[in-house]
Design a protein around this motif. Structure first.
Motif, PDB file in Angstrom:
ATOM      1  N   ILE A  84       0.889  -1.172   0.000  1.00  0.00           N
ATOM      2  CA  ILE A  84       0.000   0.000   0.000  1.00  0.00           C
ATOM      3  C   ILE A  84       0.924   1.219   0.000  1.00  0.00           C
ATOM      4  N   LEU A  85       0.774   2.084  -1.003  1.00  0.00           N
ATOM      5  CA  LEU A  85       1.639   3.257  -1.115  1.00  0.00           C
ATOM      6  C   LEU A  85       0.823   4.512  -0.861  1.00  0.00           C
ATOM      7  N   ALA A  86       1.171   5.234   0.196  1.00  0.00           N
ATOM      8  CA  ALA A  86       0.474   6.481   0.537  1.00  0.00           C
ATOM      9  C   ALA A  86       1.240   7.634  -0.090  1.00  0.00           C
ATOM     10  N   GLY A  87       0.656   8.240  -1.119  1.00  0.00           N
ATOM     11  CA  GLY A  87       1.308   9.301  -1.876  1.00  0.00           C
ATOM     12  C   GLY A  87       1.728   8.786  -3.240  1.00  0.00           C
ATOM     13  N   SER A  88       1.696   9.678  -4.243  1.00  0.00           N
ATOM     14  CA  SER A  88       2.002   9.237  -5.614  1.00  0.00           C
ATOM     15  C   SER A  88       3.111  10.083  -6.237  1.00  0.00           C
ATOM     16  N   GLY A  89       4.049  10.552  -5.401  1.00  0.00           N
ATOM     17  CA  GLY A  89       5.202  11.280  -5.921  1.00  0.00           C
ATOM     18  C   GLY A  89       6.235  10.330  -6.492  1.00  0.00           C
ATOM     19  N   LEU A  90       7.410  10.868  -6.772  1.00  0.00           N
ATOM     20  CA  LEU A  90       8.439  10.115  -7.479  1.00  0.00           C
ATOM     21  C   LEU A  90       8.924   8.896  -6.695  1.00  0.00           C
ATOM     22  N   TYR A  91       9.056   9.017  -5.390  1.00  0.00           N
ATOM     23  CA  TYR A  91       9.526   7.893  -4.571  1.00  0.00           C
ATOM     24  C   TYR A  91       8.550   6.718  -4.687  1.00  0.00           C
ATOM     25  N   SER A  92       7.267   6.996  -4.470  1.00  0.00           N
ATOM     26  CA  SER A  92       6.250   5.943  -4.596  1.00  0.00           C
ATOM     27  C   SER A  92       6.207   5.377  -6.005  1.00  0.00           C
ATOM     28  N   ALA A  93       6.327   6.258  -6.987  1.00  0.00           N
ATOM     29  CA  ALA A  93       6.216   5.832  -8.386  1.00  0.00           C
ATOM     30  C   ALA A  93       7.315   4.847  -8.755  1.00  0.00           C
ATOM     31  N   VAL A  94       8.538   5.114  -8.293  1.00  0.00           N
ATOM     32  CA  VAL A  94       9.661   4.218  -8.616  1.00  0.00           C
ATOM     33  C   VAL A  94       9.478   2.864  -7.924  1.00  0.00           C
TER      34      VAL A  94
ATOM     35  N   LEU B  35      -1.325  -0.904  -4.335  1.00  0.00           N
ATOM     36  CA  LEU B  35      -2.448   0.037  -4.317  1.00  0.00           C
ATOM     37  C   LEU B  35      -1.883   1.386  -3.892  1.00  0.00           C
ATOM     38  N   VAL B  36      -2.100   2.400  -4.730  1.00  0.00           N
ATOM     39  CA  VAL B  36      -1.589   3.746  -4.456  1.00  0.00           C
ATOM     40  C   VAL B  36      -2.745   4.634  -4.014  1.00  0.00           C
ATOM     41  N   LEU B  37      -2.564   5.310  -2.890  1.00  0.00           N
ATOM     42  CA  LEU B  37      -3.567   6.227  -2.356  1.00  0.00           C
ATOM     43  C   LEU B  37      -3.005   7.646  -2.418  1.00  0.00           C
ATOM     44  N   GLU B  38      -3.737   8.558  -3.052  1.00  0.00           N
ATOM     45  CA  GLU B  38      -3.261   9.929  -3.233  1.00  0.00           C
ATOM     46  C   GLU B  38      -4.345  10.905  -2.808  1.00  0.00           C
ATOM     47  N   LYS B  39      -4.029  11.786  -1.852  1.00  0.00           N
ATOM     48  CA  LYS B  39      -5.077  12.686  -1.353  1.00  0.00           C
ATOM     49  C   LYS B  39      -5.382  13.841  -2.301  1.00  0.00           C
ATOM     50  N   ARG B  40      -4.455  14.170  -3.191  1.00  0.00           N
ATOM     51  CA  ARG B  40      -4.738  15.181  -4.210  1.00  0.00           C
ATOM     52  C   ARG B  40      -5.627  14.581  -5.300  1.00  0.00           C
ATOM     53  N   ASP B  41      -6.046  15.434  -6.234  1.00  0.00           N
ATOM     54  CA  ASP B  41      -6.893  14.932  -7.323  1.00  0.00           C
ATOM     55  C   ASP B  41      -6.056  14.545  -8.548  1.00  0.00           C
ATOM     56  N   HIS B  42      -4.752  14.485  -8.389  1.00  0.00           N
ATOM     57  CA  HIS B  42      -3.866  14.081  -9.483  1.00  0.00           C
ATOM     58  C   HIS B  42      -2.683  13.315  -8.907  1.00  0.00           C
TER      59      HIS B  42
ATOM     60  N   ARG C  83      -5.942   5.303  -6.389  1.00  0.00           N
ATOM     61  CA  ARG C  83      -7.170   5.984  -5.949  1.00  0.00           C
ATOM     62  C   ARG C  83      -6.795   7.403  -5.528  1.00  0.00           C
ATOM     63  N   THR C  84      -7.292   8.386  -6.267  1.00  0.00           N
ATOM     64  CA  THR C  84      -7.028   9.785  -5.916  1.00  0.00           C
ATOM     65  C   THR C  84      -8.132  10.306  -4.995  1.00  0.00           C
ATOM     66  N   GLY C  85      -7.859  11.426  -4.347  1.00  0.00           N
ATOM     67  CA  GLY C  85      -8.826  12.001  -3.413  1.00  0.00           C
ATOM     68  C   GLY C  85      -8.978  11.175  -2.148  1.00  0.00           C
ATOM     69  N   VAL C  86      -7.969  10.359  -1.823  1.00  0.00           N
ATOM     70  CA  VAL C  86      -8.028   9.484  -0.640  1.00  0.00           C
ATOM     71  C   VAL C  86      -6.872   9.837   0.292  1.00  0.00           C
ATOM     72  N   ASP C  87      -7.188  10.252   1.507  1.00  0.00           N
ATOM     73  CA  ASP C  87      -6.180  10.570   2.517  1.00  0.00           C
ATOM     74  C   ASP C  87      -5.982   9.344   3.402  1.00  0.00           C
ATOM     75  N   TYR C  88      -4.810   8.749   3.315  1.00  0.00           N
ATOM     76  CA  TYR C  88      -4.489   7.540   4.074  1.00  0.00           C
ATOM     77  C   TYR C  88      -4.797   7.716   5.560  1.00  0.00           C
ATOM     78  N   LEU C  89      -4.474   8.875   6.112  1.00  0.00           N
ATOM     79  CA  LEU C  89      -4.592   9.070   7.559  1.00  0.00           C
ATOM     80  C   LEU C  89      -6.042   9.150   8.042  1.00  0.00           C
ATOM     81  N   GLU C  90      -6.963   9.421   7.130  1.00  0.00           N
ATOM     82  CA  GLU C  90      -8.369   9.509   7.536  1.00  0.00           C
ATOM     83  C   GLU C  90      -8.970   8.139   7.817  1.00  0.00           C
ATOM     84  N   ASP C  91      -8.313   7.081   7.337  1.00  0.00           N
ATOM     85  CA  ASP C  91      -8.802   5.726   7.589  1.00  0.00           C
ATOM     86  C   ASP C  91      -7.601   4.807   7.829  1.00  0.00           C
ATOM     87  N   ARG C  92      -6.766   5.204   8.763  1.00  0.00           N
ATOM     88  CA  ARG C  92      -5.466   4.568   8.941  1.00  0.00           C
ATOM     89  C   ARG C  92      -5.537   3.144   9.459  1.00  0.00           C
ATOM     90  N   GLU C  93      -6.681   2.730   9.984  1.00  0.00           N
ATOM     91  CA  GLU C  93      -6.820   1.342  10.429  1.00  0.00           C
ATOM     92  C   GLU C  93      -7.111   0.419   9.243  1.00  0.00           C
TER      93      GLU C  93
END
Length: 364
Positions: free
Chosen positions: A6-16, A29-36, A208-218
């Motif tokens: 499970i990857l929280a964030g979709s920047g370069l580190y996660s992408a690689v 599964l990549v979770l990104e809180k931004r819309d892109h 999945r964009t628009g998803v903040d990992y910390l809002e459902d951290r369990e």
């Protein structure tokens, strides 16, 4: 469904890591809180121009493995970063080189430039006590006053006499007529913008964009064997030891009805009175010929919660605080903190890729 990562964030580190994991047959599964996707290297298309939405990103590296890796995913152009400095209307080349010194002092030879700088450096006796003294001891009073002082004070929101000397360990000085800002062997911008590179890295990965990992951290850790977390490490631990400090940048982006506003991608405004630190003209990153242009003015400011954290404040207090969070994270075997925010570290893009590759070799 159960994922390997499970990857929280979709920047370069996660992408690689996602790319390498997929190559190895792993599921992500990549979770990104931004819309892109793409983190801070995301480009927004305006008037046919790829606008670096979160500030200028110029890829440069001397690591052949990293250069071959990114070129296997996207074609890179020949862009060379040659910024200029505007000091109260006077234009100087960056980094400090013979073009700079010739303009400043009306000289022609490296010998003349070295003599002037050596004489001015003597103003500082003993160990520099602050950033001002450190800078003068490196480049002399004239270069400091015109090209370092105002820009640095805007960046940090404090006078140079109030800033610690270690912020500037060295200031590159070249005694050649060379305006290439970087010393690295390889440099360029992906043709078509950074979204091309990010798109290839995340190809075939569930996002999945628009998803903040910390809002459902369990919920999320139960869906994967391991979590790769690239958000702020102190926020993850609910600031239990206190908040890490950052500087942030505010952008004012504008479309102008001209084909060429400043003739170069980056102009630094090095006087204190101009409120912004620099203006980026995005089309020059890809040698654009569009009839209009897009510019972004950058304003440096203190970070507050809710703002985008950009630059870690690497003083002794913050480093000690980060170490406490890093020690706490070390006791959490199912989560890996990576990238600029996860490691509280300013990273160039090639170093992010190096770090992700190294981490993948450890965890694969």
């Amino acid at each position: 469904m159960k994922y390997n990562y499970i990857l929280a964030g979709s920047g370069l580190y996660s992408a690689v890591i996602a790319y390498l994991a997929r190559q190895a047959g792993k599921t992500c599964l990549v979770l990104e809180k931004r819309d892109h996707i793409g983190g801070n290297i995301y480009c927004e298309e305006i008037e046919g121009i790829h606008v670096h939405k979160y500030g200028a990103h110029i890829f440069h590296t001397s690591n052949r493995r990293v250069w071959d890796f990114v070129n296997s995913l996207a074609e890179f152009n020949r862009f060379t970063n040659s910024p200029i400095a505007n000091y109260k209307g006077e234009i100087y080349n960056m980094p400090f080189n013979m073009n700079t010194f010739s303009k400043m002092w009306g000289i022609r030879t490296p010998e003349e430039a070295k003599a002037i700088i050596a004489k001015q450096r003597q103003e500082i006796k003993g160990e520099p006590r602050n950033l001002e003294e450190q800078a003068i001891s490196l480049v002399g009073r004239d270069v400091y006053e015109k090209l370092v002082k105002g820009y640095t004070e805007k960046q940090w929101g404090r006078d140079c006499t109030e800033l610690p000397s270690f912020i500037i360990r060295r200031l590159p000085v070249r005694y050649t007529y060379d305006n290439n800002y970087f010393n690295d062997l390889y440099q360029g911008i992906p043709v078509g913008g950074y979204n091309v590179l990010i798109g290839r890295l995340f190809e075939g990965i569930e996002i999945r964009t628009g998803v903040d990992y910390l809002e459902d951290r369990e919920k999320w850790p139960a869906m994967g064997d391991k979590v790769i977390y690239t958000g702020p490490i102190d926020e993850y631990y609910e600031y239990c030891y206190g908040k890490l400090e950052y500087r942030t940048v505010r952008f004012e982006t504008e479309v102008l009805d001209t084909d060429n506003y400043q003739g170069v991608a980056v102009v630094n405004y090095t006087d204190r009175e101009t409120p912004y630190t620099r203006i980026i003209e995005h089309k020059h990153f890809e040698f654009g010929t569009q009839p209009k242009t897009v510019i972004s003015r950058e304003y440096s400011t203190d970070w507050e919660e809710g703002m985008e954290p950009y630059y870690p404040v690497n003083d002794a207090r913050n480093q000690a605080l980060y170490q406490k969070y890093a020690e706490k994270a070390a006791g959490d075997p199912n989560i890996i903190f990576g990238g600029r925010l996860g490691e509280y570290k300013y990273y160039d893009m090639d170093k992010v890729i190096e770090s992700a590759m190294k981490k993948w070799e450890e965890i694969r």
